[in-house]
Design a protein around this motif. Structure first.
Motif, short mmCIF file in Angstrom:
data_model
loop_
_atom_site.label_atom_id
_atom_site.label_comp_id
_atom_site.label_asym_id
_atom_site.label_seq_id
_atom_site.Cartn_x
_atom_site.Cartn_y
_atom_site.Cartn_z
N HIS A 1 42.34 39.05 42.30
CA HIS A 1 41.91 39.00 40.92
C HIS A 1 41.21 40.31 40.53
CE1 HIS A 1 42.87 34.74 40.91
NE2 HIS A 1 42.10 34.56 41.98
N GLN B 1 38.51 40.59 38.96
CA GLN B 1 37.09 40.44 39.25
C GLN B 1 36.77 40.82 40.68
OE1 GLN B 1 35.32 36.41 39.60
NE2 GLN B 1 34.03 37.00 37.85
N GLN B 2 37.63 40.40 41.62
CA GLN B 2 37.40 40.75 43.03
C GLN B 2 37.48 42.26 43.23
OE1 GLN B 2 40.53 38.37 44.74
NE2 GLN B 2 39.14 36.68 45.28
N TYR C 1 34.29 43.87 41.96
CA TYR C 1 33.19 43.72 42.91
C TYR C 1 33.37 44.64 44.11
CZ TYR C 1 32.07 39.38 40.37
OH TYR C 1 31.73 38.47 39.40
N GLN D 1 33.16 36.44 46.88
CA GLN D 1 34.40 36.99 46.34
C GLN D 1 34.96 38.10 47.24
OE1 GLN D 1 36.31 35.95 43.77
NE2 GLN D 1 34.88 34.22 43.64
N ILE D 2 34.07 38.91 47.81
CA ILE D 2 34.53 39.95 48.74
C ILE D 2 35.18 39.31 49.96
CG2 ILE D 2 33.80 41.81 50.29
CD1 ILE D 2 33.82 42.66 47.39
N LEU E 1 38.58 38.08 49.08
CA LEU E 1 39.53 39.18 48.99
C LEU E 1 39.97 39.63 50.37
CD1 LEU E 1 41.03 41.28 47.25
CD2 LEU E 1 38.95 42.69 47.30
#
Length: 299
Positions: free
Chosen positions: A2, A4-5, A8, A35-36, A39
């Motif tokens: 994403h 967003q990922q 970040y 989120q990291i 990913l």
């Protein structure tokens, strides 16, 4: 994966610190870490080395970083392009102009702009250059057509010269022709009944300066009007006035237009906007059309 990922990930890669990265992207540190990790799971590789509290990019992270930056940049470009297209369909342009330009230059340009972009609202503010500069400074206008030079106390504005315009003398067609030999010298204005614009008008200041340079103070029969009022008073026979040639050309057959003898009087019209704020897309399109249309106005 994403956007967003990736956002970040780039924030952590640039700060080398999870807490500072979370603050930069306005999210809690646990959410960012989650989120990291998601990913990394999706890519099947660790992106950061977290040995002894030091954050460093792994080989996989080094490979991803330029790609992530490019993806995010392309996404931002796409957002901007779509937003600009929307602005050209349903945006607005707040334009300021002097009264003579509202009746002279703008009708044709605004008609062409409206034909091309009928969904864009055109909001027009009419006033003298001093007032328009203040409106630009307050952010109340996107663009303004102003007379150069700008007032000494002007804010930081970007200006582009649009046209140079001669000033002429208008008089009632029913009255005598001013001047001699089909031209009016500034000296011929001594003692002549002048209809004068209100204070704050560049045309007033330009005319007064020219008369004073010839060693006299002009005589006013009426003063304080806007362009339409001044032309109306001249039409009624109250006196003569020095006006821009564009305004005189559109004033009708009941007014006589007499050029000034050389070197005459000219004014420079420029298109202005704030230097620290880029005009909206619709305003930039109108700016382009004005610059294409603008050109010297013959005497």
């Amino acid at each position: 994966m994403h956007f967003q990922q990736l956002t970040y990930f780039v924030a952590v890669a640039e700060s080398r610190h999870f807490t500072r990265a979370a603050e930069a992207v306005h999210v809690s540190q646990p959410s960012l870490s989650q989120q990291i990790r998601a990913l990394e799971t999706e890519l099947g590789a660790e992106l950061f080395s977290r040995a002894r509290g030091n954050i460093a990019l792994t080989d996989a992270g080094e490979a991803l970083l330029p790609l992530a930056r490019r993806i995010l940049a392309d996404a931002e470009t796409a957002r901007q392009e779509v937003a600009e297209l929307v602005q050209l369909r349903s945006g607005r342009v707040r334009l300021g102009a002097t009264p003579s330009l509202c009746t002279g230059l703008l009708p044709d340009v605004l008609r062409a702009f409206n034909d091309r972009h009928p969904g864009v609202r055109l909001l027009l503010e009419e006033g003298g250059s001093h007032d328009l500069v203040r409106q630009l400074a307050r952010g109340a206008l996107d663009l303004a057509l102003v007379v150069l030079p700008l007032p000494a106390a002007s804010p930081a504005l970007t200006t582009v010269e649009l046209l140079h315009e001669d000033l002429v003398v208008v008089s009632s067609a029913a009255g005598p022709t001013p001047g001699r030999g089909g031209r009016v010298r500034i000296a011929d204005l001594r003692g002549a009944p002048l209809v004068m614009f209100r204070h704050g008008y560049n045309l007033r200041e330009l005319t007064l300066a020219a008369c004073r340079a010839e060693g006299f103070e002009p005589s006013f029969t009426v003063e304080g009007g806007e362009m339409d009022a001044v032309l109306g008073f001249v039409r009624a026979g109250l006196g003569i006035a020095v006006v821009p040639s564009m305004a005189a050309n559109r004033a009708g057959h009941d007014l006589r237009r007499t050029p000034l003898a050389g070197p005459g009087l000219r004014r420079t019209i420029a298109l202005a906007h704030r230097s620290d704020v880029a005009p909206p897309r619709a305003a930039r399109e109108l700016q382009r059309m004005l610059l294409e249309h603008g050109g010297p106005t013959p005497a």
